[in-house]
Design a protein around this motif. Structure first.
Motif, PDB file in Angstrom:
ATOM      1  N   ALA A 125      -4.064  -6.665  -8.079  1.00  0.00           N
ATOM      2  CA  ALA A 125      -4.294  -5.350  -7.479  1.00  0.00           C
ATOM      3  C   ALA A 125      -5.321  -5.466  -6.369  1.00  0.00           C
ATOM      4  O   ALA A 125      -6.212  -6.303  -6.417  1.00  0.00           O
ATOM      5  N   SER A 126      -5.181  -4.599  -5.379  1.00  0.00           N
ATOM      6  CA  SER A 126      -6.051  -4.664  -4.219  1.00  0.00           C
ATOM      7  C   SER A 126      -6.435  -3.260  -3.794  1.00  0.00           C
ATOM      8  O   SER A 126      -5.604  -2.357  -3.806  1.00  0.00           O
ATOM      9  N   GLY A 127      -7.689  -3.063  -3.416  1.00  0.00           N
ATOM     10  CA  GLY A 127      -8.084  -1.730  -2.982  1.00  0.00           C
ATOM     11  C   GLY A 127      -9.563  -1.683  -2.683  1.00  0.00           C
ATOM     12  O   GLY A 127     -10.329  -2.433  -3.276  1.00  0.00           O
ATOM     13  N   PHE A 158       0.848  -1.213   0.000  1.00  0.00           N
ATOM     14  CA  PHE A 158       0.000   0.000   0.000  1.00  0.00           C
ATOM     15  C   PHE A 158       0.879   1.258   0.000  1.00  0.00           C
ATOM     16  O   PHE A 158       0.479   2.279   0.538  1.00  0.00           O
ATOM     17  N   SER A 197      -1.603  -2.104  -4.215  1.00  0.00           N
ATOM     18  CA  SER A 197      -2.685  -1.148  -4.471  1.00  0.00           C
ATOM     19  C   SER A 197      -2.439  -0.348  -5.738  1.00  0.00           C
ATOM     20  O   SER A 197      -3.343   0.343  -6.216  1.00  0.00           O
ATOM     21  N   ASN A 198      -1.230  -0.420  -6.283  1.00  0.00           N
ATOM     22  CA  ASN A 198      -0.782   0.433  -7.387  1.00  0.00           C
ATOM     23  C   ASN A 198      -1.246  -0.137  -8.731  1.00  0.00           C
ATOM     24  O   ASN A 198      -0.718  -1.153  -9.196  1.00  0.00           O
ATOM     25  N   VAL A 199      -2.197   0.523  -9.356  1.00  0.00           N
ATOM     26  CA  VAL A 199      -2.792   0.015 -10.592  1.00  0.00           C
ATOM     27  C   VAL A 199      -1.747  -0.105 -11.703  1.00  0.00           C
ATOM     28  O   VAL A 199      -1.636  -1.145 -12.363  1.00  0.00           O
ATOM     29  N   ALA A 200      -0.967   0.947 -11.914  1.00  0.00           N
ATOM     30  CA  ALA A 200       0.012   0.931 -13.002  1.00  0.00           C
ATOM     31  C   ALA A 200       1.023  -0.191 -12.812  1.00  0.00           C
ATOM     32  O   ALA A 200       1.401  -0.889 -13.768  1.00  0.00           O
ATOM     33  N   VAL A 258      -0.501  -3.671 -13.550  1.00  0.00           N
ATOM     34  CA  VAL A 258      -0.575  -3.951 -14.989  1.00  0.00           C
ATOM     35  C   VAL A 258       0.827  -4.192 -15.551  1.00  0.00           C
ATOM     36  O   VAL A 258       1.064  -5.157 -16.291  1.00  0.00           O
TER      37      VAL A 258
END
Lengths: 469, 469
Positions: free
Chosen positions: A191-193, A152, A179-182, A185
C-alpha cells in the motif's frame, strides 16, 4: 437473492423456455473480444478466476425464483423449474495474465443449455471489465519501462467494487503498490499513500505540515510539494528531510504543473541538499500516454502514480465482448451476419512464436511449436485445479509481454497481431454457413474466411460497440 | 474489514497525524465537480443517499485498525487512536435528482478534522460515479423526447455493483425499465427482457423459436428479428403473432443494421399484418447521440434500449470531482493555484429562474427568487430526515429539467449555464487569498474572481482530469 438474480431478465425467460421444451442437452458458448479498441495492441486475459468462483457458487435459490416471478408478474409456481439449478458444466479458460488477441476465446462454457445461458450476463460483466482494466494497466507498465507504478484510482472508479478490482489487476500486470487499503490487504499488495493538499493547508505553513507528518510517521515519508508554490515546496521539503535526518525511502510528490520540468528541478534541489536517495513521485491525471511522454522526455521521475484514467480505462471504457453459442447437442452452431459472424464449434487457440496464433477446432492436433491457451478449469461444476494466485498471473503476463512483437507494444497506434484460422475451422465454418444459408435463410453461399477479421474501427449504432441483451 | 478500510491509505496517515497533533476541531469540506466534460450541459446530482448511508454506518473497527497497521508495517498499538472512530458530523446535500452546475457543492461535510478526512475517498467514489451516470442517462431522456428508455447495461458495466447503480440511476431520471433482475427487485423498477440471438439459433428455424418462446410465456412477448435476415425475421414474427392472436403489449426488437430504415420496414410489415399495436424496440450500441439521430430521422421506434455506452458513460467515463477543505476551526481555507483555485468558506447555492445560480456564503440571505439547493441531511452523525426514495428524485429531476435553458439541453455541443459568485463570497475569496499569499506564499495579490470559471476543456497531464490522492 443470490448472484443468480444479478442477470439480464432474458437469460431467465430463455432458460425457462429451454426447460419447458426439454432442451437441456449440452451447449458450448465462447466468450471472446470481437475486436480491439483503438490504441490496443493486445489484451490481458483477466476476470477468469472470479468467473470460476461465480460458477462454482451458482445456485438458483427460492428468493431468486420469487424475484423472477415478481418481475415477470407470474406466479412463483411457474418459475419453479428453475429452483435449485446449479452450474454442473465444464469450463476451459485462458489463465489470467496471458496475452490474448481479438477473436480468441478467453472462456469456453459447456453445460446443459439452460445453465450455460443463465450465467451469460454475469460472466460477460466480470471478464469484460477485468480484461479491459488489465489491458489498460499493462500499457502503463510498457510506458513506465521498468519504473514502479502505483494505483491511485479508487476515488473515481465506477463504484468501490470496481476500485478493488483495479487494484488487483494493477498488481496482476506488475504495479508495485495501490493506495487502496482494503485491496492491499485482500490481495497482498503493497500500500502507498502520503498526504493531500488539504493536509498542508490546515497547518500554518508547509514546513509545519511536513514536520507534523514526520512526527507521527517515523518511517519513510513522502511530502506533497505543490500546494502553494512547487519550487518553494521542494526547498522546504528538502530542508525538513535533511534536518530530520530522513532520506532513503522518502520521496517528494509532484501533482500538478509541468511534471517533466518540475522533476528536473526537484532532482536538482534534492541533490543539492545532499538527498540523492529521496525519490520523486509524479501523479495527477497520469495514464500510459502521459507516462510515455515523461519517460521519453527523460524526466527524472522514480515512481508514477496513475489514477482515474487507468481505473476507468478512459480512452476505451468498454470492450466489445461476446458470449456466443458455438455448439448444441454436439452440432456446431454459428451466427450469420456480415458484420458479426461467429465461428462455429468448440475451439482451441494455439500460440506459435511471435504471436502467430491459430484458432483451431478443440480436437485438432497442435501445430508444430503451438502452445494451447485454453486449459481445463472446471468439470461437472467443480474446479479441476486450485485458484491461481495473482503472483502466478503476474509471471505469465511478464513472460508473454517479453515475446510480444514491438508493433503491438507501441503506446500510440499499436498494431495487434491477428490470429489465423486453422484449415479445419475454416472448412467447418464454410459447411455450417452453407447449411444455415440453405436451411434457414435460403441465401447464397459466400466464401469462408481464413483469418479472424475484426470489424472496421468506425462503429455505428446498431453495429456493436456495446451489444445489447 | 469495514467500509472504513475501503479508502486511500493517505486518509489514514493524515487522520493519524491530526489525532497526534490534537487537530480535531471541525473542518468543512465541499464535494463538487470542477468542470463539466465536453457535451455535458448540466449534471444530475446523485450518489447522495448512498453517501448518507455510508456516513451513518462509518466506524473504524478492530479489523480496520489491523489492516491499517499491516499495510503501514507498524504495530497495531500505534493505530489504536483510530479505533472506534465514527462519523459524528453534519452534512448538507443537494437532494438526488436536482440539476447542478460546475463548481456548486453537491455535498458539504462538517466534522472533526480526522473524520472529515477519513471519509473522502469513499464519498468521492459514490458521488463521482453516480452523478456521472445520472447525467449521461439524463441526456438519453432528452434525446428520446418522451419515448420509453430501457437500461440494458449490466453485461459491460465496471463490475456488477456498478450495474446495480446504473439501473437505479436510469430509473432516477425516468427510464421505464431495466434488464437487471436484481436491480428491478431492489429498487422497484420494471424489468424488461426477451431473447438472445443464441435462442433463435438453437431452434431449427426462427418460426420454431418464436413459437416455443410464446408457449412458455403466455403474456406479451418480444421477438428478436435480426438473427439471420431482418426482413424475413419481421415477416415471420408478424405471422406468428397474428396466428397466436397476440398483439397489444408485444414487440419486435431490432438489434443491428440501419435501425431507422429497418424500423420503417418493420412498421409497414406489422401494420400490413394487422398488428398496429405491436411495438418496435431498438437496441445495439445505442446512446443519446444515436437515439437523437433516430428520433430526428422520424424512425418509428417505440422503445429505446440503451446499454454499454450509457452504463459506462463512454464519452466521459469520469467526472473531475473534488473534495476540498473550505474551513477549519471556523476559519475559511482555500487552495491557491492558477489552474485549480478553490473557493473558501461554507456555502449555499441559490437557484434563480433560468439557472442564474449564485454560489454564496452559507449564512447570506437568499437573493430574491433564490431557492437554496443545499439542504440539511445529517447532524451529529445521524440523518435529519428519512432517505428520499428514487421516485422523489425522479420528480425533482423532471421539474428541474423542465426549466433548463434550451442551450444546456442540446445533445451536441450544449452550453452549460455558469453560476456566479455572490459579492460576499468574492470578497472573502480575495481576503483569504491575500492572507495566504502574504503569510504562506509571499507572492503578489491577484484580483478575485466574480464568476465560477471552470478550467479550459483541453486537459494536460498534471492538470486534473483524474486528480490523484
Amino acid at each position: 437473492m443470490s448472484t443468480a438474480s444479478t442477470t439480464d431478465l432474458y437469460e431467465v425467460t430463455m432458460a425457462l423456455s429451454y426447460l419447458a421444451e426439454g432442451m437441456t442437452e449440452p451447449a458450448t458458448f465462447d466468450l471472446f473480444v470481437r475486436d480491439l479498441p483503438d490504441d490496443r495492441g493486445f489484451l490481458v486475459a483477466a476476470g477468469l478466476e472470479p468467473a470460476l468462483d461465480y460458477l462454482s457458487g451458482f445456485r438458483v435459490t427460492r428468493e431468486d425464483v420469487e424475484a423472477f416471478a415478481a418481475v415477470l408478474h407470474r406466479p412463483a409456481a411457474e418459475l419453479e423449474p428453475l429452483l435449485g439449478l446449479e452450474f454442473t458444466g465444464g469450463v476451459r479458460a485462458v489463465p489470467e495474465g496471458r496475452i490474448v488477441l481479438a477473436g480468441e476465446p478467453l472462456l469456453e462454457v459447456t453445460a446443459p443449455l439452460p445453465q450455460a445461458q443463465l450465467v451469460e450476463t454475469y460472466l460477460l460483466n466480470l471478464v469484460s471489465h477485468q480484461t479491459m482494466i488489465a489491458s489498460k494497466a499493462a500499457r502503463c507498465v510498457l510506458a513506465a519501462d521498468g519504473r514502479p507504478l502505483v494505483d491511485f484510482s479508487l476515488r473515481r472508479t465506477h463504484g468501490v467494487q470496481a476500485g478493488m478490482q483495479v487494484a488487483r489487476l494493477g498488481a496482476l500486470v506488475g504495479f508495485a503498490a495501490t493506495s487502496n487499503v482494503a485491496a492491499a490487504v485482500a490481495y497482498g499488495i503493497a500500500a502507498s499513500g502520503t498526504m493531500a493538499h488539504s493536509y498542508v493547508e490546515v497547518f500554518p505553513s508547509e514546513e509545519a505540515a511536513f514536520r507534523a507528518f514526520a512526527r507521527s510517521h517515523p518511517g519513510p515519508v513522502t511530502f506533497l510539494v505543490d500546494t502553494y508554490d512547487t519550487e518553494q515546496g521542494l526547498t522546504t521539503a528538502a530542508r525538513v528531510l535533511r534536518e530530520l535526518g530522513r532520506g532513503p525511502g522518502c520521496a517528494v510528490r509532484l501533482d500538478s504543473g509541468d511534471l517533466a520540468a518540475l522533476a528536473v528541478r526537484a532532482r536538482q534541489i534534492l541533490d543539492d541538499a545532499g538527498l540523492p536517495l529521496v525519490r520523486i513521485v509524479a501523479s495527477g491525471g497520469l495514464d500510459e500516454y502521459a507516462v510515455d511522454d515523461l519517460v521519453g522526455a527523460g524526466a527524472p521521475i522514480d515512481v508514477f502514480a496513475v489514477g482515474t484514467r487507468v481505473g476507468v480505462s478512459a480512452d476505451a471504457p468498454y470492450l466489445d465482448t461476446a458470449y456466443k453459442l458455438v455448439a448444441y447437442r454436439g452440432e456446431p452452431v454459428m451466427k450469420l451476419s456480415a458484420a458479426k459472424m461467429t465461428l462455429p464449434g468448440p475451439k482451441q487457440v494455439f500460440r506459435r512464436p511471435g504471436y502467430d496464433d491459430v484458432i483451431a477446432l478443440r480436437d485438432e492436433p497442435p501445430p508444430p511449436d503451438g502452445e494451447p491457451l485454453l486449459l481445463p478449469a472446471m468439470a461437472d461444476g467443480r474446479r479441476t485445479r486450485e485458484p491461481y494466485p495473482v503472483t502466478d498471473a503476474r509471471q505469465r503476463f511478464a513472460a508473454d509481454l517479453a515475446g510480444l512483437p514491438p508493433a503491438a507494444r507501441r503506446i500510440h497506434h499499436p498494431e495487434p497481431p491477428h490470429a489465423t484460422l486453422s484449415e479445419a475451422l475454416t472448412a467447418l465454418t464454410g459447411r455450417v454457413r452453407h447449411r444455415i444459408e440453405e436451411d434457414v435463410v435460403g441465401a447464397h453461399r459466400r466464401p469462408a474466411p481464413r483469418e479472424y477479421v475484426p470489424r472496421p474501427a468506425g462503429r455505428r449504432p446498431g453495429d456493436g460497440g456495446g451489444r445489447a441483451p
